[in-house]
Design a protein around this motif. Structure first.
Motif, PDB file in Angstrom:
ATOM      1  N   PHE A 107       0.838  -1.198   0.000  1.00 29.06           N
ATOM      2  CA  PHE A 107       0.000   0.000   0.000  1.00 29.06           C
ATOM      3  C   PHE A 107       0.875   1.251   0.000  1.00 29.06           C
ATOM      4  O   PHE A 107       0.658   2.176  -0.779  1.00 29.06           O
ATOM      5  N   SER A 108       1.873   1.278   0.880  1.00 29.50           N
ATOM      6  CA  SER A 108       2.724   2.468   1.013  1.00 29.50           C
ATOM      7  C   SER A 108       3.503   2.761  -0.274  1.00 29.50           C
ATOM      8  O   SER A 108       3.673   3.923  -0.646  1.00 29.50           O
ATOM      9  N   SER A 109       3.952   1.723  -0.957  1.00 37.59           N
ATOM     10  CA  SER A 109       4.695   1.920  -2.214  1.00 37.59           C
ATOM     11  C   SER A 109       3.799   2.519  -3.292  1.00 37.59           C
ATOM     12  O   SER A 109       4.218   3.410  -4.032  1.00 37.59           O
ATOM     13  N   ILE A 110       2.576   2.029  -3.375  1.00 38.74           N
ATOM     14  CA  ILE A 110       1.640   2.560  -4.372  1.00 38.74           C
ATOM     15  C   ILE A 110       1.248   3.995  -4.017  1.00 38.74           C
ATOM     16  O   ILE A 110       1.115   4.847  -4.897  1.00 38.74           O
ATOM     17  N   LEU A 111       1.091   4.282  -2.727  1.00 43.71           N
ATOM     18  CA  LEU A 111       0.774   5.652  -2.303  1.00 43.71           C
ATOM     19  C   LEU A 111       1.915   6.597  -2.680  1.00 43.71           C
ATOM     20  O   LEU A 111       1.677   7.672  -3.251  1.00 43.71           O
ATOM     21  N   ILE A 112       3.143   6.191  -2.412  1.00 42.04           N
ATOM     22  CA  ILE A 112       4.306   7.011  -2.778  1.00 42.04           C
ATOM     23  C   ILE A 112       4.368   7.185  -4.291  1.00 42.04           C
ATOM     24  O   ILE A 112       4.605   8.286  -4.797  1.00 42.04           O
ATOM     25  N   ARG A 113       4.143   6.101  -5.020  1.00 41.87           N
ATOM     26  CA  ARG A 113       4.152   6.139  -6.493  1.00 41.87           C
ATOM     27  C   ARG A 113       3.133   7.153  -7.008  1.00 41.87           C
ATOM     28  O   ARG A 113       3.421   7.959  -7.892  1.00 41.87           O
ATOM     29  N   THR A 114       1.940   7.129  -6.434  1.00 41.38           N
ATOM     30  CA  THR A 114       0.875   8.046  -6.856  1.00 41.38           C
ATOM     31  C   THR A 114       1.219   9.487  -6.496  1.00 41.38           C
ATOM     32  O   THR A 114       1.032  10.390  -7.314  1.00 41.38           O
ATOM     33  N   LEU A 115       1.718   9.703  -5.295  1.00 39.16           N
ATOM     34  CA  LEU A 115       2.077  11.065  -4.884  1.00 39.16           C
ATOM     35  C   LEU A 115       3.207  11.633  -5.746  1.00 39.16           C
ATOM     36  O   LEU A 115       3.222  12.829  -6.044  1.00 39.16           O
ATOM     37  N   ILE A 143      15.860   9.246 -18.276  1.00 38.29           N
ATOM     38  CA  ILE A 143      16.326   8.106 -17.484  1.00 38.29           C
ATOM     39  C   ILE A 143      15.407   6.909 -17.729  1.00 38.29           C
ATOM     40  O   ILE A 143      14.217   7.089 -18.003  1.00 38.29           O
ATOM     41  N   PRO A 144      15.957   5.687 -17.650  1.00 39.88           N
ATOM     42  CA  PRO A 144      15.134   4.504 -17.930  1.00 39.88           C
ATOM     43  C   PRO A 144      13.993   4.299 -16.936  1.00 39.88           C
ATOM     44  O   PRO A 144      12.926   3.823 -17.295  1.00 39.88           O
ATOM     45  N   MET A 145      14.228   4.641 -15.677  1.00 41.79           N
ATOM     46  CA  MET A 145      13.206   4.502 -14.649  1.00 41.79           C
ATOM     47  C   MET A 145      12.722   5.888 -14.281  1.00 41.79           C
ATOM     48  O   MET A 145      13.516   6.725 -13.875  1.00 41.79           O
ATOM     49  N   GLY A 146      11.429   6.115 -14.385  1.00 39.02           N
ATOM     50  CA  GLY A 146      10.886   7.431 -14.056  1.00 39.02           C
ATOM     51  C   GLY A 146      10.945   7.729 -12.574  1.00 39.02           C
ATOM     52  O   GLY A 146      11.225   6.847 -11.756  1.00 39.02           O
ATOM     53  N   ILE A 147      10.678   8.958 -12.233  1.00 42.47           N
ATOM     54  CA  ILE A 147      10.737   9.388 -10.838  1.00 42.47           C
ATOM     55  C   ILE A 147       9.789   8.571  -9.970  1.00 42.47           C
ATOM     56  O   ILE A 147      10.164   8.107  -8.897  1.00 42.47           O
ATOM     57  N   HIS A 148       8.538   8.376 -10.432  1.00 36.06           N
ATOM     58  CA  HIS A 148       7.591   7.666  -9.560  1.00 36.06           C
ATOM     59  C   HIS A 148       7.955   6.194  -9.394  1.00 36.06           C
ATOM     60  O   HIS A 148       7.591   5.585  -8.393  1.00 36.06           O
ATOM     61  N   ASP A 149       8.692   5.620 -10.314  1.00 38.30           N
ATOM     62  CA  ASP A 149       9.191   4.252 -10.140  1.00 38.30           C
ATOM     63  C   ASP A 149      10.364   4.232  -9.156  1.00 38.30           C
ATOM     64  O   ASP A 149      10.404   3.424  -8.238  1.00 38.30           O
ATOM     65  N   ARG A 150      11.306   5.107  -9.398  1.00 37.94           N
ATOM     66  CA  ARG A 150      12.538   5.132  -8.602  1.00 37.94           C
ATOM     67  C   ARG A 150      12.251   5.405  -7.121  1.00 37.94           C
ATOM     68  O   ARG A 150      12.751   4.694  -6.250  1.00 37.94           O
ATOM     69  N   VAL A 151      11.449   6.420  -6.832  1.00 37.72           N
ATOM     70  CA  VAL A 151      11.185   6.801  -5.444  1.00 37.72           C
ATOM     71  C   VAL A 151      10.361   5.730  -4.713  1.00 37.72           C
ATOM     72  O   VAL A 151      10.620   5.434  -3.549  1.00 37.72           O
ATOM     73  N   SER A 152       9.400   5.118  -5.400  1.00 39.85           N
ATOM     74  CA  SER A 152       8.542   4.114  -4.762  1.00 39.85           C
ATOM     75  C   SER A 152       9.143   2.708  -4.796  1.00 39.85           C
ATOM     76  O   SER A 152       8.573   1.766  -4.253  1.00 39.85           O
ATOM     77  N   LYS A 153      10.293   2.563  -5.455  1.00 36.86           N
ATOM     78  CA  LYS A 153      10.971   1.266  -5.595  1.00 36.86           C
ATOM     79  C   LYS A 153      10.058   0.232  -6.266  1.00 36.86           C
ATOM     80  O   LYS A 153       9.966  -0.912  -5.852  1.00 36.86           O
ATOM     81  N   THR A 154       9.381   0.696  -7.308  1.00 32.36           N
ATOM     82  CA  THR A 154       8.521  -0.171  -8.111  1.00 32.36           C
ATOM     83  C   THR A 154       8.990  -0.080  -9.558  1.00 32.36           C
ATOM     84  O   THR A 154       9.789   0.787  -9.902  1.00 32.36           O
ATOM     85  N   GLU A 155       8.491  -0.989 -10.366  1.00 34.68           N
ATOM     86  CA  GLU A 155       8.794  -0.944 -11.787  1.00 34.68           C
ATOM     87  C   GLU A 155       7.630  -1.523 -12.567  1.00 34.68           C
ATOM     88  O   GLU A 155       6.745  -2.158 -11.996  1.00 34.68           O
TER      89      GLU A 155
END
Length: 118
Positions: free
Chosen positions: A80-88, A102-114
């Protein structure tokens, strides 16, 4: 992940949201002044991403392109927290353009998702 898939995801989700805005505008025109409609639509836009990615790991665009949000390095569903960070992080004005540099966008990099295709 090819930049093209991310672009398709964005275009599909944006087109879908555009249709939602038109429908809401028509339904709410007697209750909400047109200049205030944006205060309903903007949060709804981010809520769409949050709810869809949290519950299914996909938005409609991702479903069509057969891609899914996962934790970096694994195929596990993000918390939940990763998706919330990704959305924010989508609120960051340059987030959308970050994929150009960059290959990984900001919302991927900060939320540690891909985004993975399956």
């Amino acid at each position: 992940m090819k930049k093209r898939v991310r672009l398709y995801n964005f275009l599909i989700d944006s087109a879908l949201f555009f249709v939602v805005v038109i429908i809401f505008s028509a339904l709410l025109k007697d209750y909400v002044a047109e200049e205030y409609l944006k205060y309903v639509m903007i949060p709804l836009y981010y809520l769409y991403y949050f709810i869809m990615e949290w519950t299914t790991g996909q938005t409609v665009g991702k479903m069509i392109t057969k891609s899914k949000v996962v934790n970096c390095g694994t195929d596990e569903k993000p918390k939940f927290s990763s998706i919330l960070i990704r959305t924010l992080c989508r609120l960051i004005p340059i987030d959308f353009f970050s994929y150009l540099f960059i290959p990984m966008g900001i919302h991927d990099r900060v939320s540690k998702t891909e985004l993975k295709q399956f």
